[in-house]
Scaffold this motif. Structure first.
Motif, PDB file in Angstrom:
ATOM      1  N   LEU A 166       0.875  -0.903   0.375  1.00 24.36           N
ATOM      2  CA  LEU A 166       0.235  -0.193  -0.223  1.00 24.36           C
ATOM      3  C   LEU A 166       0.840   1.299  -0.338  1.00 24.36           C
ATOM      4  N   GLN A 167       1.991   1.341  -0.510  1.00 27.12           N
ATOM      5  CA  GLN A 167       2.630   1.936  -0.912  1.00 27.12           C
ATOM      6  C   GLN A 167       2.324   3.720  -1.693  1.00 27.12           C
ATOM      7  N   ILE A 168       2.835   4.629  -1.272  1.00 34.92           N
ATOM      8  CA  ILE A 168       2.872   6.027  -2.824  1.00 34.92           C
ATOM      9  C   ILE A 168       2.515   5.366  -4.264  1.00 34.92           C
ATOM     10  N   GLY A 169       1.651   5.681  -4.931  1.00 36.08           N
ATOM     11  CA  GLY A 169       1.714   5.075  -6.414  1.00 36.08           C
ATOM     12  C   GLY A 169       1.745   3.222  -6.412  1.00 36.08           C
ATOM     13  N   SER A 170       1.949   2.767  -6.061  1.00 37.25           N
ATOM     14  CA  SER A 170       1.257   1.530  -6.238  1.00 37.25           C
ATOM     15  C   SER A 170       0.112   0.951  -6.118  1.00 37.25           C
ATOM     16  N   VAL A 171      -0.225  -0.234  -7.462  1.00 40.32           N
ATOM     17  CA  VAL A 171      -1.484  -0.239  -7.949  1.00 40.32           C
ATOM     18  C   VAL A 171      -1.573  -1.591  -6.589  1.00 40.32           C
ATOM     19  N   VAL A 172      -2.862  -1.853  -6.257  1.00 44.96           N
ATOM     20  CA  VAL A 172      -3.495  -3.441  -5.643  1.00 44.96           C
ATOM     21  C   VAL A 172      -4.755  -3.524  -6.584  1.00 44.96           C
ATOM     22  N   ARG A 173      -5.539  -4.965  -6.215  1.00 42.84           N
ATOM     23  CA  ARG A 173      -7.088  -5.155  -6.907  1.00 42.84           C
ATOM     24  C   ARG A 173      -7.947  -5.093  -5.151  1.00 42.84           C
ATOM     25  N   LEU A 174      -8.277  -4.558  -5.485  1.00 41.11           N
ATOM     26  CA  LEU A 174      -9.550  -5.218  -3.869  1.00 41.11           C
ATOM     27  C   LEU A 174     -10.954  -5.198  -4.512  1.00 41.11           C
ATOM     28  N   ASP A 175     -11.220  -6.427  -3.481  1.00 42.35           N
ATOM     29  CA  ASP A 175     -13.221  -6.279  -3.791  1.00 42.35           C
ATOM     30  C   ASP A 175     -13.873  -5.699  -2.666  1.00 42.35           C
ATOM     31  N   GLY A 176     -14.906  -5.225  -3.433  1.00 43.00           N
ATOM     32  CA  GLY A 176     -15.079  -5.182  -2.392  1.00 43.00           C
ATOM     33  C   GLY A 176     -16.297  -3.789  -2.859  1.00 43.00           C
ATOM     34  N   SER A 177     -17.268  -3.035  -2.025  1.00 42.77           N
ATOM     35  CA  SER A 177     -18.427  -1.894  -2.804  1.00 42.77           C
ATOM     36  C   SER A 177     -18.056  -0.493  -2.956  1.00 42.77           C
ATOM     37  N   LEU A 178     -19.122   0.119  -3.818  1.00 43.85           N
ATOM     38  CA  LEU A 178     -19.024   1.087  -3.803  1.00 43.85           C
ATOM     39  C   LEU A 178     -19.758   1.680  -3.337  1.00 43.85           C
TER      40      LEU A 178
END
Length: 268
Positions: A166-178
């Motif tokens: 979760l560093q600034i500029g990193s890209v992650v995939r996350l499951d959830g809702s908006l």
């Protein structure tokens, strides 16, 4: 009109009008109607014409000032009108209205900060949560994927000290809702993660060096005695990860919690 210091003050009114228009239009419920932008452009044109053709010289500066003020307001309205749909595209808006489960690619843009979330946002979990600001670049709901660029405030499960992904500029995939936010909010939506973030890409080199510098700064500050070592990263670089719950309460009691909110993510 010029001041005694030689500064031209004629742009003060148009500039103030532009700021006022931006404040009103950005927070307008339902977005800016096209008729508002058209009306402002027509009004600007009429006053500019009046400034050109009115033979009374004393009135020309007034017509010109009003015309320019309406023109900059019309420009602001046009920008908000055009950028509004891109800020929260139809697919994202629909998913947020249904609170549908989705998978998102998110670029991290702030240091993750622990936050209280009784019961969690997942499947009955009670673990610690972190929040951070980011940009959703891809949203997948079922078999449908959309390329977007939506600023969000993310809540996700914390993996303790293992938040390197979760560093600034990193890209992650996350499951959830908006869930959509109110108009004018810096984040277009809230994203409630239902799992830990999965690392997809490390920060680019031009951000990675800064993350390493931030980490060394936090580690050095941790060696300082008292509460100063915990507060210094928040004051200097907006990293409040070392601020304990007791220190957080003390800062709030003394009305000083805003000092460590420089990252844009306030404590608590």
């Amino acid at each position: 009109m010029e001041s005694t210091t030689g500064i031209d003050l004629r742009l003060v009114v148009p500039a103030a009008t532009a700021w006022l228009a931006a404040g009103v239009l950005v927070g307008a419920p339902g977005g800016v109607p096209a008729s508002a932008a058209v009306g402002l452009w027509l009004g600007a044109g009429l006053f500019v014409v009046a400034a050109v053709f009115d033979r009374r010289a004393r009135w020309r500066p007034l017509w010109a000032t009003v015309g320019v003020s309406l023109a900059v307001s019309a420009l602001v309205a046009s920008v908000v009108l055009v950028s509004g749909p891109a800020r929260l595209p139809a697919d994202v808006r629909a998913a947020a209205s249904r609170h549908a489960n989705a998978s998102a690619l998110i670029t991290v843009w702030s240091v993750p900060v622990e936050t209280a979330s009784p019961g969690g946002f997942g499947t009955g979990g009670t673990g610690a949560r972190v929040r951070f600001r980011g940009t959703v670049t891809e949203l997948t709901e079922g078999k449908r994927s959309s390329r977007v660029s939506v600023p969000v405030l993310v809540f996700a499960e914390s993996s303790g000290r293992g938040t390197a992904s979760l560093q600034i500029g990193s890209v992650v995939r996350l499951d959830g809702s908006l869930r959509a936010t109110d108009p004018g909010d810096s984040a277009a939506a809230l994203f409630f993660g239902r799992s830990r973030a999965e690392s997809v890409a490390a920060p680019p080199w031009w951000l990675a060096w800064a993350n390493a510098l931030r980490t060394r700064f936090v580690e050095a500050a941790r060696e300082l005695p008292g509460d100063g070592g915990d507060l210094l990263p928040g004051l200097a670089i907006g990293d409040t990860s070392q601020v304990s719950a007791d220190l957080d309460l003390s800062m709030k009691a003394s009305s000083l919690s805003h000092l460590t909110a420089v990252s844009g993510v306030k404590i608590g």
